[in-house]
Design a protein around this motif. Structure first.
Motif, mmCIF file in Angstrom:
data_model
loop_
_atom_site.group_PDB
_atom_site.id
_atom_site.type_symbol
_atom_site.label_atom_id
_atom_site.label_comp_id
_atom_site.label_asym_id
_atom_site.label_seq_id
_atom_site.Cartn_x
_atom_site.Cartn_y
_atom_site.Cartn_z
ATOM 1 N N ASP A 122 0.880 -1.164 0.000
ATOM 2 C CA ASP A 122 0.000 0.000 0.000
ATOM 3 C C ASP A 122 0.922 1.220 0.000
ATOM 4 N N ASP A 160 -4.579 1.167 -2.929
ATOM 5 C CA ASP A 160 -4.415 2.593 -3.215
ATOM 6 C C ASP A 160 -4.259 3.408 -1.944
ATOM 7 N N GLN A 161 -4.866 2.932 -0.854
ATOM 8 C CA GLN A 161 -4.786 3.620 0.435
ATOM 9 C C GLN A 161 -4.198 2.670 1.469
#
Length: 417
Positions: free
Chosen positions: A207, A291-292
């Motif tokens: 991540d 993505d996070q």
């Protein structure tokens, strides 16, 4: 008579505790029949008196920029024209910086700008100063400007630190000078060859804040790159994230992931004679990096990650090809193992169609990952016949030089068959 008989040597001495070694070097040069004149910086005179060098060489020691006893007071120009070779030992970090920027604020720096003679610099300083990016940048600039740098030695330093930065012993410096005059240049058996060397770990993102990686420090790969450059090769070092400065005379490319490293290596394939895969490349990466930031869930005791295999950089580089515009380079692998080290290394050598492989046992905490020392076994193969040579434990810098020399010999042998 020796090859130094009547050679005119200008010995520059800058400030540092290693200046005492220069007195021994002056004595060796004079005994070999050379004419020796000495130039000292003010800092050097704080460690060794000019009278010492005058007694050893039989010539006055030069310390000032304008010499009232020289023709027209321009002693620096006379000395610059007189020398067959200038060797500066020790060369401090400060002097390197001033030479790299073209300064001429004292006699020694002025001579270096005014002479047409070859100039060899022998750096000597604290190991942290030697490794500092500014010093390493200056070594590259000096090499580009035509200076020859004599690699510093490793060992215990006057300050108590241990590492690279010591001035080589007087006998080693003498041999360097003698070799220069005997061969017209310092021996560079790798001249004309192009190396691509990978080093360090890769980092595979999970991540935006986490990644998969390993404990590789990059020290072995950087030592190999430094050794190849010292021996005259054109070297491209492709490195994962490490806290090391690019060695003098080496071109560096920084990457993060295995995919990026593969792309950088393949872009060099057609212009590489010898490829050394020393990097510890992650075997797997996240199939879909988040993505996070992945958050910990109160009711979640386990986290399942889906990993996919990374490309095999070494196998790709070692694939046989009939494309004359993209030939297969001479390929060398590394096998860092924790068990059955020799068996796994030989299997990798044959399975990936390599010319050579270097095996080391990273289960031993005194060597391998993170350590300044290593102990390795070199396997070479020709037509399925494998040769084994164990190299004793030593510094990675020393082992790097040994490995490059042995790989060069094997490479040249294969080219003649």
């Amino acid at each position: 008579m020796t090859g130094l008989n009547n050679k005119r040597l200008l010995l520059g001495v800058s400030g540092g505790i290693a200046a005492y070694k220069s007195a021994f070097l002056a004595r060796l040069l004079v005994k070999a029949g050379a004419q020796v004149r000495v130039v000292m910086t003010p800092g050097a005179q704080a460690f060794v008196q000019p009278l010492t060098f005058q007694a050893l060489t039989g010539n006055p020691v030069h310390t000032g920029l304008l010499d009232p006893e020289a023709e027209a007071g321009m002693g620096h120009i006379e000395l610059a024209r007189w020398a067959d070779l200038i060797i500066v030992a020790p060369t401090t970090a400060d002097l390197m910086a001033r030479l790299a920027s073209g300064q001429a604020g004292d006699l020694l720096t002025t001579l270096c700008l005014a002479t047409s003679a070859p100039i060899h610099l022998a750096p000597a300083m604290n190991q942290a100063m030697w490794q500092h990016p500014a010093t390493q940048r200056n070594t590259q600039l000096l090499t580009q400007l035509g200076y020859t740098l004599i690699p510093p030695a490793e060992g215990e330093q006057a300050c108590g630190d241990v590492g690279a930065g010591r001035l080589p012993e007087p006998e080693e410096l003498f041999n360097w000078v003698e070799d220069f005059f005997q061969k017209g240049e310092v021996s560079q058996p790798a001249a004309g060859l192009r190396f691509t060397i990978t080093a360090g770990p890769t980092q595979e993102p999970l991540d935006p804040v986490r990644y998969l990686s390993n404990h590789s420090s990059g020290k072995m790969g950087y030592a190999l790159a430094a050794a190849a450059a010292e021996l005259g090769a054109e070297v491209q070092l492709i490195s994962g994230p490490v806290n090391l400065a690019i060695p003098a005379g080496v071109n560096g490319t920084q990457v993060t992931t295995a995919k990026q490293m593969l792309e950088a290596c393949e872009s060099r394939r057609s212009t590489t004679d010898i490829f050394i895969a020393c990097a510890a490349v992650a075997d797997y990466r996240a199939a879909t990096p988040a993505d996070q930031k992945i958050k910990k869930q109160a009711n979640q005791d386990e986290l399942v990650l889906k990993l996919v295999k990374n490309p095999d950089i070494l196998a790709n580089m070692a694939k046989a090809t009939t494309d004359k515009n993209n030939p297969r380079p001479f390929c060398v692998g590394f096998a860092a193992e924790t068990q059955q080290v020799e068996d796994y290394a030989q299997d990798k050598l044959l399975r990936k169609n390599l010319d050579a492989i270097v095996a080391n046992d990273v289960s031993d905490n005194s060597i391998g990952f993170g350590s300044d020392e290593n102990r390795v076994i070199l396997f070479t193969q020709h037509k399925q016949t494998i040769q084994r040579e164990a190299l004793p434990q030593g510094s990675k810098l020393a082992l790097g030089r040994q490995l490059i020399e042995k790989l060069l010999a094997f490479y040249k042998e294969q080219k003649t068959l």
